[in-house]
Each structure stands twice: as C-alpha cells, then as structure tokens.
Design a protein around this motif. Structure first.
Motif, short mmCIF file in Angstrom:
data_model
loop_
_atom_site.label_atom_id
_atom_site.label_comp_id
_atom_site.label_asym_id
_atom_site.label_seq_id
_atom_site.Cartn_x
_atom_site.Cartn_y
_atom_site.Cartn_z
N ARG A 182 -3.68 10.47 -6.40
CA ARG A 182 -3.20 9.49 -7.37
C ARG A 182 -2.66 10.24 -8.58
O ARG A 182 -3.34 11.07 -9.17
CB ARG A 182 -4.33 8.58 -7.80
N ILE A 183 -1.41 9.92 -8.92
CA ILE A 183 -0.77 10.53 -10.09
C ILE A 183 -0.48 9.44 -11.11
O ILE A 183 0.17 8.44 -10.79
CB ILE A 183 0.54 11.26 -9.69
N THR A 184 -0.98 9.63 -12.32
CA THR A 184 -0.76 8.68 -13.41
C THR A 184 0.15 9.34 -14.43
O THR A 184 -0.15 10.44 -14.89
CB THR A 184 -2.10 8.29 -14.06
N SER A 185 1.24 8.65 -14.76
CA SER A 185 2.20 9.17 -15.73
C SER A 185 2.28 8.23 -16.92
O SER A 185 2.45 7.02 -16.75
CB SER A 185 3.59 9.29 -15.09
N ALA A 186 2.15 8.78 -18.10
CA ALA A 186 2.26 7.99 -19.33
C ALA A 186 3.52 8.40 -20.08
O ALA A 186 3.90 9.57 -20.07
CB ALA A 186 1.03 8.21 -20.19
N ILE A 232 1.66 4.46 -11.96
CA ILE A 232 0.75 5.05 -10.98
C ILE A 232 1.44 5.19 -9.63
O ILE A 232 2.05 4.25 -9.14
CB ILE A 232 -0.52 4.19 -10.83
N THR A 233 1.35 6.38 -9.05
CA THR A 233 1.85 6.67 -7.71
C THR A 233 0.68 7.14 -6.87
O THR A 233 -0.12 7.96 -7.32
CB THR A 233 2.91 7.79 -7.75
N GLU A 234 0.57 6.62 -5.65
CA GLU A 234 -0.51 7.03 -4.76
C GLU A 234 0.06 7.45 -3.41
O GLU A 234 0.98 6.82 -2.90
CB GLU A 234 -1.51 5.91 -4.53
N THR A 235 -0.51 8.50 -2.85
CA THR A 235 -0.17 8.93 -1.50
C THR A 235 -1.48 9.25 -0.79
O THR A 235 -2.31 9.98 -1.31
CB THR A 235 0.73 10.17 -1.50
N ALA A 236 -1.65 8.65 0.40
CA ALA A 236 -2.83 8.92 1.22
C ALA A 236 -2.41 9.81 2.38
O ALA A 236 -1.32 9.64 2.94
CB ALA A 236 -3.42 7.62 1.75
N PHE A 237 -3.25 10.76 2.71
CA PHE A 237 -3.04 11.65 3.84
C PHE A 237 -4.25 11.54 4.76
O PHE A 237 -5.38 11.65 4.29
CB PHE A 237 -2.89 13.11 3.39
N ILE A 292 -0.66 14.44 10.96
CA ILE A 292 -0.99 14.02 9.60
C ILE A 292 -0.18 12.78 9.29
O ILE A 292 1.05 12.80 9.32
CB ILE A 292 -0.70 15.12 8.56
N LEU A 293 -0.87 11.69 9.01
CA LEU A 293 -0.26 10.42 8.66
C LEU A 293 -0.28 10.31 7.14
O LEU A 293 -1.31 10.60 6.51
CB LEU A 293 -1.06 9.28 9.28
N SER A 294 0.85 9.90 6.55
CA SER A 294 0.85 9.71 5.10
C SER A 294 1.35 8.30 4.78
O SER A 294 2.24 7.78 5.45
CB SER A 294 1.71 10.75 4.39
N VAL A 295 0.73 7.70 3.78
CA VAL A 295 1.12 6.39 3.28
C VAL A 295 1.36 6.57 1.79
O VAL A 295 0.50 7.07 1.08
CB VAL A 295 0.02 5.33 3.54
N HIS A 296 2.54 6.15 1.35
CA HIS A 296 2.94 6.36 -0.04
C HIS A 296 3.16 5.02 -0.72
O HIS A 296 3.80 4.14 -0.17
CB HIS A 296 4.22 7.18 -0.09
N LYS A 297 2.62 4.87 -1.91
CA LYS A 297 2.84 3.66 -2.70
C LYS A 297 3.78 4.01 -3.85
O LYS A 297 3.55 4.97 -4.58
CB LYS A 297 1.53 3.12 -3.24
N VAL A 298 4.82 3.23 -3.97
CA VAL A 298 5.84 3.47 -4.99
C VAL A 298 5.23 3.32 -6.38
O VAL A 298 4.27 2.59 -6.58
CB VAL A 298 7.00 2.47 -4.81
N VAL A 299 5.83 4.00 -7.33
CA VAL A 299 5.38 3.96 -8.72
C VAL A 299 5.34 2.51 -9.21
O VAL A 299 6.27 1.75 -9.00
CB VAL A 299 6.32 4.79 -9.61
#
Length: 74
Positions: free
Chosen positions: A17-21, A30-35, A42-49
C-alpha cells in the motif's frame, strides 16, 4: 508505504500500500497492489489510485485467486 499479509490461502502473498499526500489536498491518494504466489506463478491485483477507498484489494483478491485456480486446472 506499508505491507501486510494478503490474507488468502496461497504459497506466499502480500499487499503493498502506497499513500501519497499533496500539499494542496488534505486527503491522501492510496494505491494498493497484492501479490500472491501459487507454485511458479505470481498473481497480482492492482487497485488504481483513489481517495478514501471503501475497500482494498483484499475485497477482490480471493475471487481473482479462485478464477486463476479454475483456469489453471480446467
């Protein structure tokens, strides 16, 4: 930036999880990527900012992993 367990049954998994202010905006983005690792895949799921997310990648990760497993065995 933070990491957490992916929370799904797999060989390995984590959520990044990356939080940008920004100075002119009080709400962080907030951007999230699951691996998730299943054997050699390796499966990845990415959530847009987004701001103020109602849910994270954990909400769709179990379904994505189930879909991968169904496709891999069928």
């Amino acid at each position: 930036m933070s990491t957490a367990e992916a929370g799904v049954p797999a060989d390995d998994g984590l959520v990044l999880r990356i939080t940008s202010a920004f100075p002119d905006n009080p709400e962080p983005f907030i951007t999230e990527t699951a691996f998730v690792r299943e054997g050699d895949v390796i499966l990845s799921v990415h959530k847009v900012v987004t701001q103020k997310p109602l849910s994270g990648v954990e909400a769709v990760l179990p379904a994505a992993l189930a879909a991968y497993r169904a496709a891999a065995t069928g």
